[in-house]
Design a protein around this motif. Structure first.
Motif, PDB file in Angstrom:
ATOM      1  N   GLN A   1       0.860  -1.179   0.000  1.00 33.19           N
ATOM      2  CA  GLN A   1       0.000   0.000   0.000  1.00 33.19           C
ATOM      3  C   GLN A   1       0.897   1.230   0.000  1.00 33.19           C
ATOM      4  OE1 GLN A   1      -2.481  -0.350   3.510  1.00 33.19           O
ATOM      5  NE2 GLN A   1      -4.130  -1.340   2.392  1.00 33.19           N
ATOM      6  N   TRP A   2       0.314   2.375  -0.353  1.00 28.26           N
ATOM      7  CA  TRP A   2       1.070   3.626  -0.257  1.00 28.26           C
ATOM      8  C   TRP A   2       0.087   4.774  -0.072  1.00 28.26           C
ATOM      9  CZ3 TRP A   2       0.357   7.589  -3.828  1.00 28.26           C
ATOM     10  CH2 TRP A   2      -0.328   7.253  -4.994  1.00 28.26           C
ATOM     11  N   CYS A   3       0.611   5.885   0.394  1.00 26.18           N
ATOM     12  CA  CYS A   3      -0.213   7.079   0.580  1.00 26.18           C
ATOM     13  C   CYS A   3       0.679   8.296   0.365  1.00 26.18           C
ATOM     14  CB  CYS A   3      -0.856   7.113   1.968  1.00 26.18           C
ATOM     15  SG  CYS A   3       0.329   7.263   3.325  1.00 26.18           S
ATOM     16  N   VAL A   4       0.068   9.463   0.323  1.00 21.99           N
ATOM     17  CA  VAL A   4       0.797  10.718   0.133  1.00 21.99           C
ATOM     18  C   VAL A   4       0.885  11.437   1.473  1.00 21.99           C
ATOM     19  CG1 VAL A   4       0.833  12.952  -1.038  1.00 21.99           C
ATOM     20  CG2 VAL A   4      -0.023  10.930  -2.235  1.00 21.99           C
ATOM     21  N   ARG A   5       2.102  11.819   1.839  1.00 17.56           N
ATOM     22  CA  ARG A   5       2.295  12.633   3.035  1.00 17.56           C
ATOM     23  C   ARG A   5       2.823  13.990   2.601  1.00 17.56           C
ATOM     24  NH1 ARG A   5       5.725  11.279   8.574  1.00 17.56           N
ATOM     25  NH2 ARG A   5       5.490  13.330   9.508  1.00 17.56           N
ATOM     26  N   GLN A   6       2.154  15.050   3.019  1.00 22.57           N
ATOM     27  CA  GLN A   6       2.502  16.399   2.570  1.00 22.57           C
ATOM     28  C   GLN A   6       2.940  17.255   3.750  1.00 22.57           C
ATOM     29  OE1 GLN A   6      -1.293  17.272   0.746  1.00 22.57           O
ATOM     30  NE2 GLN A   6      -0.475  16.941  -1.294  1.00 22.57           N
ATOM     31  N   TRP A   7       3.960  18.045   3.516  1.00 23.68           N
ATOM     32  CA  TRP A   7       4.413  18.992   4.522  1.00 23.68           C
ATOM     33  C   TRP A   7       5.217  20.069   3.799  1.00 23.68           C
ATOM     34  CZ3 TRP A   7       7.298  15.086   2.921  1.00 23.68           C
ATOM     35  CH2 TRP A   7       8.668  15.218   2.865  1.00 23.68           C
ATOM     36  N   GLN A   8       5.475  21.164   4.501  1.00 23.21           N
ATOM     37  CA  GLN A   8       6.287  22.242   3.952  1.00 23.21           C
ATOM     38  C   GLN A   8       7.459  22.518   4.889  1.00 23.21           C
ATOM     39  OE1 GLN A   8       3.333  25.417   3.300  1.00 23.21           O
ATOM     40  NE2 GLN A   8       3.710  25.207   1.129  1.00 23.21           N
TER      41      GLN A   8
END
Length: 553
Positions: A9-16
């Motif tokens: 499985q995979w997912c998107v992790r977002q940060w700045q």
């Protein structure tokens, strides 16, 4: 959002993170993952116009998939706001751009067009590709300039999964008409909603998912995979943000063994000039009122100015232009931005299609932001109780029982089944499809199970609380490295599962026909995503995920 392909499985992790313009470091992603980043975007003045250079943009795709012995090309989507030529190349360890500079022999790169080519000659496995994207000032083809140094270089990290494949190299699922074209640019004014749908057809197995990588607060709704066709709708509302002007959205369709051609579109946040001095926009309870000094509309044809709907007139005299813009008319749109309700309209120049003019035109977005505490008036506050205050201390668990046994045996011994098959279409969600015969079962050691009841249970005792099961997956291993869906978005995905109708609202029972399921081992693990719901009014109903309908206030 969690996607299943490539496995597990995979997912998107977002940060700045703000970093120097010349930067090389390891970045931590969670407690056990690190990756190396190299950026060279030192501010430079452009030789052709004297302006500050802007680095290139490269769209990040979902994890790429390929099949053994089947060549395929991956076209990366790149943009440059300065109009520069963008070149892609492999990252080099000798320049400190990566820590492992291994270049895979089965990957070729067309640097000028940013196209990766997989030759097909790789053993199954997961591979990582490290690239750098550079922007170069374009020069005429007749120029004798040979050595053109890039203005900046930014990293591009890609993942490629090569899967076993012994059949012919059949075509991937194609996108149908109505899906945005590759590299299309969609313009977004402040508080405007940008919305589009994607549709794919697959002749070799159903589409399991449409995987998406996009900006924060991107909505993905109404995924439906029926027969050979699958659709997904995406929407993004431009609220106040600190994001870049160009925002990519990349998506692919995944079947069990195939991946469609990569397609990316770009959201462009148009810059809006400040309102002229003397402009007033007043937000009332039912309308907004615009007063605009005519002197600020130099060379703008006032008779051509309209709101979203021409049914609401714009009046003007020699001094001011005035518009009364109803929240319920005039083409006004209402969008949610965080905890605020925002009413938007646009004052713009509208010319006849037959008219070609060199005169300037006007596009002036208008917005009234209504805080949550002013939903019905300026003094009405809204407070939402916490989950613990609403439901108490809640636990969820899963049980397995033989048909006709367990705490809900009175329903499972002579069951009635509800049709909520994803494959049969979402309109069938509430139909009763049949009544089973008495299925009380006794087995002995060594007998092979044919049916088993899956109980999804909670300890909630609050009146009007309803359980909503959004998804369940099963696997032969505890880590769910390889899993099969039982429910997806509230819908049963195959005919080896049925929902048993009960009068208990805080638990669900599903009849598993284990002799028909893919699992061939002696052990089965199940994982479900569940929620509890209470409507704001007793006459309303909690959302039905399979039909994407609800009746709540």
């Amino acid at each position: 959002y969690i996607y299943t392909k490539p496995s597990p499985q995979w997912c998107v992790r977002q940060w700045q993170k703000t970093v120097p313009s010349d930067y090389k470091a390891l970045l931590a992603l969670g407690p056990s993952t690190q990756f190396f980043v190299s950026i060279n975007a030192v501010p430079k003045t452009r030789a052709n116009n004297g302006k500050l250079n802007q680095p290139a943009y490269v769209a990040l795709p979902p994890p790429l998939r390929a099949r053994q012995n089947c060549p395929v090309d991956f076209s990366l989507s790149v943009k440059d706001l300065d109009g520069d030529r963008v070149r892609c190349r492999f990252a080099r360890a000798d320049r400190g751009e990566c820590q492992n500079g291994t270049q895979h022999a089965f990957i070729k790169l067309d640097e000028e067009n940013c196209v990766l080519s997989y030759t097909g000659n790789a053993v199954p496995g997961q591979y990582f590709i490290f690239l750098m994207a550079e922007d170069l000032i374009p020069v005429p083809t007749i120029s004798r300039v040979q050595d053109i140094s890039p203005l900046s270089s930014v990293p591009v990290h890609l993942s490629l999964s090569v899967e076993e494949w012994t059949s012919s190299c059949s075509n991937e699922p194609p996108a149908t008409q109505g899906t945005p074209e590759k590299n299309a640019v969609l313009y977004a004014l402040p508080y405007q909603e940008v919305k589009f749908s994607t549709t794919y057809n697959s002749d070799l197995g159903s589409v399991l998912e449409i995987a998406v990588v996009g900006p924060p607060d991107l909505y993905r709704v109404n995924f439906a995979s029926v027969g050979h066709s699958a659709t997904l709708t995406m929407a993004w509302i431009r609220s106040e943000n600190n994001l870049t002007r160009l925002l990519p959205i990349c998506f692919v369709a995944n079947t069990n063994s195939l991946q469609s051609e990569l397609r990316c579109v770009w959201l462009f946040q148009k810059r809006i000039k400040t309102l002229p001095a003397g402009t007033e926009l007043t937000c009332g309870e039912t309308e907004m009122v615009l007063v605009l000094p005519v002197a600020s509309l130099t060379e703008i044809s006032l008779p051509e100015l309209q709101l979203n709907s021409p049914t609401c007139s714009v009046t003007y005299n020699s001094t001011y232009l005035t518009a009364h813009i109803s929240f319920g008319n005039c083409g006004t749109r209402a969008v949610h931005s965080g905890s605020e309700l925002v009413y938007t309209n646009t004052l713009k120049s509208v010319r006849p299609y037959t008219m070609i003019s060199r005169r300037p035109s006007l596009i002036l977005p208008l917005a009234c932001r209504i805080p949550a505490v002013q939903v019905k008036g300026p003094h009405l506050a809204i407070s939402t109780p916490t989950e613990r205050e609403t439901f108490g201390d809640i636990r969820f668990w899963i049980e397995f029982h033989l048909p006709g046994q367990g705490p809900l045996a009175r329903f499972t011994s002579t069951p009635q089944f509800r049709s909520n098959f994803l494959l049969l279409g979402r309109a069938r969600r509430q139909e009763v499809v049949g009544t089973g015969s008495n299925t009380t079962t006794d087995i002995t050691i060594g007998d092979k199970l044919k049916q088993l009841d899956l109980y999804v249970v909670s300890n909630c005792s609050v009146d009007r609380a309803e359980m909503v099961v959004s998804s369940c997956i099963e696997s032969e291993t505890e880590d769910f490295a390889n899993s099969q869906p039982i429910l997806r978005q509230g819908c049963i995905v195959s005919n080896d599962t049925l929902e048993v109708i009960t009068t208990t609202t805080t638990s669900k029972v599903f009849r598993l026909f284990v002799d028909k399921m893919v699992n061939s081992g002696s052990t089965m693990y199940v994982e479900c995503v569940v929620n509890l719901c209470i409507t704001t009014m007793a006459s309303d109903k909690c959302p039905d995920l399979c039909t994407s309908t609800s009746s709540s206030s």
